[in-house]
Design an enzyme around this catalytic site. Structure first.
Site, mmCIF file in Angstrom:
data_model
loop_
_atom_site.group_PDB
_atom_site.id
_atom_site.type_symbol
_atom_site.label_atom_id
_atom_site.label_comp_id
_atom_site.label_asym_id
_atom_site.label_seq_id
_atom_site.Cartn_x
_atom_site.Cartn_y
_atom_site.Cartn_z
ATOM 1 N N HIS A 144 -82.123 50.320 27.151
ATOM 2 C CA HIS A 144 -80.989 51.243 27.235
ATOM 3 C C HIS A 144 -81.483 52.648 27.598
ATOM 4 C CE1 HIS A 144 -78.073 48.433 25.227
ATOM 5 N NE2 HIS A 144 -79.236 47.879 24.933
ATOM 6 N N GLN A 197 -94.302 49.118 33.900
ATOM 7 C CA GLN A 197 -93.845 47.929 34.634
ATOM 8 C C GLN A 197 -93.497 48.224 36.095
ATOM 9 O OE1 GLN A 197 -91.628 44.763 32.740
ATOM 10 N NE2 GLN A 197 -89.945 45.093 34.167
ATOM 11 N N TRP A 202 -81.739 42.979 32.335
ATOM 12 C CA TRP A 202 -81.170 43.534 33.564
ATOM 13 C C TRP A 202 -82.094 44.565 34.221
ATOM 14 C CZ3 TRP A 202 -78.840 42.332 37.550
ATOM 15 C CH2 TRP A 202 -78.292 43.276 38.430
ATOM 16 N N ASN A 203 -82.757 45.394 33.399
ATOM 17 C CA ASN A 203 -83.655 46.383 34.016
ATOM 18 C C ASN A 203 -84.780 45.684 34.768
ATOM 19 O OD1 ASN A 203 -82.655 49.104 32.960
ATOM 20 N ND2 ASN A 203 -82.809 47.865 31.098
ATOM 21 N N GLU A 207 -85.375 46.021 38.669
ATOM 22 C CA GLU A 207 -86.658 46.587 39.102
ATOM 23 C C GLU A 207 -87.361 45.636 40.081
ATOM 24 O OE1 GLU A 207 -87.136 49.022 34.877
ATOM 25 O OE2 GLU A 207 -88.376 47.260 35.221
ATOM 26 N N ASP A 231 -77.220 38.757 28.202
ATOM 27 C CA ASP A 231 -76.798 38.670 29.609
ATOM 28 C C ASP A 231 -77.792 37.930 30.495
ATOM 29 O OD1 ASP A 231 -78.715 40.660 29.138
ATOM 30 O OD2 ASP A 231 -78.107 41.833 30.873
HETATM 31 N N1 UDP Z 1 -91.137 47.627 30.365
HETATM 32 C C1 UDP Z 1 -92.245 48.427 30.568
HETATM 33 N N2 UDP Z 1 -93.469 47.920 30.231
HETATM 34 C C2 UDP Z 1 -93.653 46.688 29.726
HETATM 35 C C3 UDP Z 1 -92.511 45.862 29.548
HETATM 36 C C4 UDP Z 1 -91.262 46.369 29.877
HETATM 37 O O1 UDP Z 1 -92.147 49.567 31.045
HETATM 38 O O2 UDP Z 1 -94.801 46.326 29.452
HETATM 39 C C5 UDP Z 1 -89.802 48.182 30.688
HETATM 40 C C6 UDP Z 1 -89.203 47.551 31.919
HETATM 41 O O3 UDP Z 1 -89.648 48.228 33.072
HETATM 42 C C7 UDP Z 1 -87.701 47.685 31.664
HETATM 43 C C8 UDP Z 1 -87.589 47.693 30.151
HETATM 44 O O4 UDP Z 1 -88.894 47.907 29.639
HETATM 45 O O5 UDP Z 1 -87.224 48.894 32.206
HETATM 46 C C9 UDP Z 1 -87.066 46.389 29.582
HETATM 47 O O6 UDP Z 1 -85.701 46.300 29.847
HETATM 48 P P1 UDP Z 1 -84.989 44.932 30.186
HETATM 49 O O7 UDP Z 1 -83.539 45.233 30.392
HETATM 50 O O8 UDP Z 1 -85.662 44.240 31.290
HETATM 51 O O9 UDP Z 1 -85.197 44.022 28.915
HETATM 52 P P2 UDP Z 1 -85.002 44.268 27.330
HETATM 53 O O10 UDP Z 1 -86.222 44.912 26.847
HETATM 54 O O11 UDP Z 1 -83.781 45.146 27.169
HETATM 55 O O12 UDP Z 1 -84.810 42.889 26.808
#
Ligand code: UDP
Length: 477
Positions: free
Chosen positions: A16, A355, A373-374, A378, A394
């Site tokens: 978020h 990431q 979703w991120n 990405e 989702d």
């Molecule tokens: N991310 C990161 N480094 C990591 C793993 C994840 O920067 O080692 C970031 C990734 O780029 C994304 C976010 O964490 O922006 C994860 O969001 P996502 O919606 O994919 O999944 P959630 O963590 O909400 O399940």
């Protein structure tokens, strides 16, 4: 025009915070003189700024300020570390303490002659919309999932709940919602079919309440103005879904990926704000530098999901059988005793990485992801093909979009979401191999990357939509 002050209020999760940070950065760039305050719960704020003397201290960085609210859990709350009762208790405090302390943030800003002109409440932050309404403040929802997901929830809550419930136990049953392709039950959010896990029930409750806010705004709107929703997506990716809910005024403004926008001219965002997880110091970029183009598999399940020890061992077998190099994120909080996570000649395991930097690296040729979703967006923005292993929320719907766009494979998993080694190997070989399917997937990934870039270039759809949104609110103020 009076100076605009957008207050972006967000749930304290990495998935978020990231799109909220990107939105903040873009709002100040798109409108000269605009100010943005980003408000996350103290639990996240203190991790973003670990050097603060007090965890709730304000941070001011040029046109962006960071002022936290409290959700009553300043040391953090981990949904999957507890049970349904814990989740219920958290949700209750989140709304009660959140509302109180968020109101105090608004009071503080008004008292120093920096009144907020628009509250942008991210998904789950339904009580912030209530506070804004009570104070007569203009407001917009920031939906940080795909437009397809927004449309599915909207229709589910406006007439389709019964049919979904009646067929909840039939994964292959399809439901046709307006302007959306027929969606199988297995492609819908796990909240619709898992009604027994109290943690999921609590999470879904905050989503339901977010939609109730839109309905309330629609009911009281004067002059035909529809509730406004900023969506973290790209017009070209989701045309049907964006047209699926004419009751809402949707502005597709994605992809909200900070590093695509931050150019380092301001000292702050990116420079002073950290993630909620400590970056692994291992030289994973240097390791990638030694590898051939598109030869490495990147594996990450985001910030919340965690693979069991058995699942990790199975995935390791599958990756070894693929013969590919791999970079795998196993967060500190998801490690098990005696995990066999030593690096070897083919792999490197890190606790947390940058990431987007990894996905932008030419050596990376495939992303095994939970389809948060991120992460999904990405991958699209970086043109990296995907192997989707959806876990909850989702993610099944996002994995379906991956297939619709032709940018990857969706792994077949069992009812407990267990992924077998041979299925993992099959998917990696399909996405990275020289078969007809692999070549088609890679070419779609490259084509979508170009479309996404087009949307954020000057005059592109996302840029245009963001500016339209911003000036519309400015004219109302
Ligand atoms: N991310 C990161 N480094 C990591 C793993 C994840 O920067 O080692 C970031 C990734 O780029 C994304 C976010 O964490 O922006 C994860 O969001 P996502 O919606 O994919 O999944 P959630 O963590 O909400 O399940």
């Amino acid at each position: 025009m009076a100076p605009q002050h957008f207050l972006v209020v967000v749930f304290p999760g990495q998935g978020h915070i990231n799109p909220a940070r990107a939105l903040a950065e873009r709002l100040v760039r798109a409108m000269p003189g605009a100010h943005v305050t980003l408000s996350a719960a103290v639990s996240a704020h203190r991790l973003m700024f670990p050097s603060l003397e007090s965890p709730d201290e304000e941070v001011h960085d040029g046109a962006i300020s960071y002022i936290p609210y409290s959700d009553g859990y300043d040391r953090g709350f981990r949904l999957f570390a507890g049970d349904g009762d814990d989740a219920r208790r958290y949700s209750e405090a989140f709304a009660r303490v959140g509302r109180e302390t968020f109101s105090a943030v608004l009071d503080r800003l008004a008292a120093r002659s920096q009144p907020v002109t628009c509250v942008v409440y991210a998904m789950l932050m339904w009580w912030a919309a209530e506070v804004a309404r009570e104070r007569g403040l203009p407001r917009a929802l920031y939906w940080n999932q795909p437009a397809t997901m927004l449309a599915v929830y909207y229709h589910y809550l406006h007439g389709y709940e019964r049919i979904v419930m009646e067929h909840a136990a039939e994964p292959g049953f399809t439901v046709a919602m307006p302007s959306l392709p027929p969606m199988a039950i297995r492609d819908l959010p796990s909240f619709f079919t898992n009604l027994t896990d109290g943690r999921l029930v609590s999470s879904f409750d905050n989503i339901r309440r977010t939609f109730q806010q839109l309905d309330l705004d629609a009911a009281i709107s004067s002059g035909g103005r529809k509730p406004t929703v900023l969506v973290n997506t790209v017009e070209a990716l989701e045309l049907g879904a964006l047209a699926s809910v004419p009751e809402l005024d949707m502005f597709p403004v994605g992809p909200a990926v900070l590093s695509l926008f931050a150019d380092g001219t301001r000292s702050g965002v990116g420079a002073v704000v950290g993630d909620l997880f400590e970056h692994d110091e291992k030289g994973y970029i240097e390791w990638l530098d030694t590898k051939l183009a598109r030869s490495v598999v990147y594996v990450s399940f985001g910030s919340m999901s965690a693979a069991s020890k058995r699942q990790k061992e199975e995935m390791k077998r599958g990756l070894a059988a693929s013969g590919k190099f791999y970079l795998w994120v196993v967060r500190k909080d998801s490690r098990d005793d005696n995990d066999d996570d030593k690096d070897d000649e083919r792999s490197i395991v890190v606790e947390w990485c940058d990431q987007v930097q990894v996905l932008s690296h030419p050596a990376v040729g495939c992303f095994i992801t939970h389809c948060g979703w991120n992460s999904t967006l990405e991958s699209v923005a970086c043109g990296v093909p995907v192997v989707g292993v959806p876990q909850w929320s989702d993610q099944d719907t996002n994995a379906r979009l991956v297939i619709e766009w032709g940018i990857g494979a969706r792994a077949t998993i069992d009812a407990d979401r267990f992924l077998e080694a041979k299925e993992l190997t099959r998917c990696v070989e399909m996405v990275m191999g020289d078969t007809y399917e692999g070549v088609a997937i890679r070419s779609s990934s490259i084509a979508w990357k170009a479309k996404v870039q087009e949307a954020i270039n000057d005059g592109g759809s996302s840029e245009h939509n963001l500016t339209t949104f911003q000036y519309q609110f400015a004219n109302d103020a």
